[in-house]
Design a protein around this motif. Structure first.
Motif, PDB file in Angstrom:
ATOM      1  N   THR A   1       0.865  -1.175   0.000  1.00  0.00           N
ATOM      2  CA  THR A   1       0.000   0.000   0.000  1.00  0.00           C
ATOM      3  C   THR A   1       0.905   1.230   0.000  1.00  0.00           C
ATOM      4  N   VAL A   2       0.435   2.309  -0.607  1.00  0.00           N
ATOM      5  CA  VAL A   2       1.238   3.518  -0.752  1.00  0.00           C
ATOM      6  C   VAL A   2       0.436   4.720  -0.260  1.00  0.00           C
ATOM      7  N   ALA A   3       0.890   5.339   0.818  1.00  0.00           N
ATOM      8  CA  ALA A   3       0.274   6.574   1.305  1.00  0.00           C
ATOM      9  C   ALA A   3       1.179   7.725   0.907  1.00  0.00           C
ATOM     10  N   LEU A   4       0.620   8.667   0.157  1.00  0.00           N
ATOM     11  CA  LEU A   4       1.426   9.762  -0.371  1.00  0.00           C
ATOM     12  C   LEU A   4       0.859  11.099   0.066  1.00  0.00           C
ATOM     13  N   ALA A   5       1.703  11.927   0.670  1.00  0.00           N
ATOM     14  CA  ALA A   5       1.332  13.320   0.959  1.00  0.00           C
ATOM     15  C   ALA A   5       2.196  14.201   0.078  1.00  0.00           C
ATOM     16  N   ALA A   6       1.564  15.168  -0.588  1.00  0.00           N
ATOM     17  CA  ALA A   6       2.299  16.018  -1.535  1.00  0.00           C
ATOM     18  C   ALA A   6       1.657  17.397  -1.600  1.00  0.00           C
ATOM     19  N   PRO A   7       2.452  18.424  -1.970  1.00  0.00           N
ATOM     20  CA  PRO A   7       1.891  19.771  -2.115  1.00  0.00           C
ATOM     21  C   PRO A   7       0.851  19.831  -3.231  1.00  0.00           C
ATOM     22  N   ARG A   8      -0.078  20.767  -3.087  1.00  0.00           N
ATOM     23  CA  ARG A   8      -1.142  20.941  -4.077  1.00  0.00           C
ATOM     24  C   ARG A   8      -0.591  21.264  -5.453  1.00  0.00           C
ATOM     25  N   ASP A   9       0.570  21.941  -5.501  1.00  0.00           N
ATOM     26  CA  ASP A   9       1.102  22.357  -6.807  1.00  0.00           C
ATOM     27  C   ASP A   9       2.052  21.312  -7.396  1.00  0.00           C
TER      28      ASP A   9
END
Lengths: 328, 328
Positions: free
Chosen positions: B97-105
């Motif tokens: 499983t892959v949980a990714l947090a990233a900036p909106r841009d």
């Protein structure tokens, strides 16, 4: 109240081993763990040859604020959002892994209290469910990624695509309170906690009406899912997956809005919007054959032949509106 | 080379559903998935009634840099660090499983290429291993939390506590190259990629010598673990868990340092330090009964009766030094 005031050493002042030695005794042990934390990986029992798995992330500033929430409340929320997903599949939660990224100057006490919250959530939803592994990383913001596992005990998984025409729609608890709490925090800041403790408390640490018996309650459900983004958005997903329309009853929604207005001081208009568009209550939305709604569930409407809209309230179509992680 | 130059829409310009529709076709499907992504949770086969699970997090700026790495390289590294942990338990990786947090841009193309890297890593280490679930969240920095699952196929898990006195110590591949690549990036910036492509390429996207046959190679190992933090730190952990001393051979370490010096231009002194104290090569450290080291493994020394030190090189104790997430 502020995390910066927590006593004791900072993460940067201890080795990773010393940090783990403080946290693990506070985390629940998993009955299903055949090999717990400490090696490259854990080994977890999957008695029927399958396991259910889900993952959910919380980011400081977006999903929670250290100014609004105590660390144990953040732990409750991180665990609940995952446990509810496992239960919504008809499975009993067995184990969690917790990947945590935090700034170097975070007090270790923050992690200890976070662990306490995870323990409390497991104890309520699924005694015996525990933490089997984790990871610590340094980051400028706190990110908590929980992965949760569950046991179906031989049953078929409960899907959002199973809703049948004629089913009763029901929900496991009140909707809109978490959204109302968030609105109050955004409007009045942290003092909203003092003035509206029920609504804000529910937002910062939801204790959805999910206990160890919920899996049995859902045994005869046709479809189920966790309402995390909003009733309108999640019901529309169930409608699309099941190729039906979810016809919701305005009477029940108004009654819920009335309850939300009472604990939050919001207007009835705003409260009704919270019931329909607010997220993070982590109630279970399910459909049951006519007359089969279990005690404790709140009937919310009827599954009908697919029409123009995914979801209707009092016969009028509503737009799917709710949480979008990258929205402005 | 820069992520900002990637073409196409940003995360904030698409709905979560539209983003997922672009990513999932690029991710590998898991043979073990009984129910894939799309519901509240996935259902994965655990044929022998157990599953192996590990989780590992990568944070932008701490564990990788968008200035140094292409998105697919970041995907390779995120997957490899987890897959190696599963293999080090003697298990075949089945799912992620892959949980990714990233900036909106963040350009959506970044996530697409990240998915490509995850696919490539799975294809090398464990064809049939795929992604069964994930989560997207908004964050100021990119955080990638991968959780990996494996199947022991009826065997006992391979622990770091199993090393026996008299065992041969061996490692599945060269050590120190990744650490040398990091040193060069820190010293010369991104142009180090052009001057030392082998060392820097290994750091940004390790392809450890782990293939589908590695689980069979480890079948007769007494102990195994993934070297992620450093030889000295991870071998000391194995020594402590097994209550032995790991006596390493200076000849082999010097030969490895020679190879590191050649691809990195570092001095022999620095290169030797990289072999002992550098991390992220994700080679498997294992011990085998005398004469039982499988082909392809590099003999590294001998397990001896516990003495004053966890780890010795040429008879002299060495300090466990390596990666600490919260160190300055």
């Amino acid at each position: 109240m502020s995390v910066a005031d927590l006593p004791g050493p900072l993460l940067s002042e201890l080795s990773e081993g010393e940090i783990l030695a403080r946290i693990f005794p506070r985390l629940p042990e998993a009955d299903a763990a055949l090999l717990g934390p400490g090696d490259d990986a854990a080994v977890v029992a999957a008695p029927d040859g399958r396991f259910v798995v889900t993952t959910d992330t919380m980011v400081e500033g977006k999903d929670f604020s250290r100014d609004w929430s105590l660390p144990d409340e953040i732990g409750v929320k991180a665990a609940m959002s995952n446990l509810a997903d496992v239960v919504a599949m008809g499975a009993r939660p067995t184990a969690l892994t917790v990947a945590l990224a935090a700034p170097r100057d975070t007090p270790v006490a923050f992690l200890e209290m976070l662990a306490d919250g995870i323990r409390d959530a497991c104890a309520q939803v699924a005694p015996g469910c525990g933490v089997v592994g984790g990871d610590l990383a340094a980051s400028d913001t706190i990110v908590i990624a929980v992965t949760a596992f569950g046991d179906l005990a031989g049953r078929a998984a409960l899907l959002r695509s199973g809703a049948q025409i004629g089913d009763e729609i029901a929900v496991s608890g009140l909707l809109g309170v978490s959204g109302a709490g968030l609105t109050l925090l955004q409007r009045f800041g942290v003092q909203a906690r003092d003035n509206f403790p029920d609504a804000v408390g529910w937002h910062v640490a939801p204790y959805p009406a999910i206990g160890p018996d919920m899996v049995a309650d859902l045994e005869h459900a046709h479809a189920a899912m966790d309402i995390s983004d909003s009733l309108s958005l999640d019901a529309s997903r169930m409608a699309a997956a099941s190729d039906v329309t979810m016809a919701l009853d305005i009477t029940v929604i108004s009654a819920m809005a009335d309850a939300v207005a009472r604990v939050s001081g919001l207007s009835m208009n705003e409260a009704q919007r919270m019931v329909i568009e607010g997220g993070e209550d982590h109630a279970i939305l399910a459909t049951f054959a006519d007359g089969g709604v279990p005690e404790g569930f709140i009937p919310l409407g009827r599954v009908v032949t697919r029409g123009e809209h995914d979801v209707t309230v009092a016969g009028a179509g509503i737009a799917p509106t709710g949480w979008n992680p990258f929205a402005g």
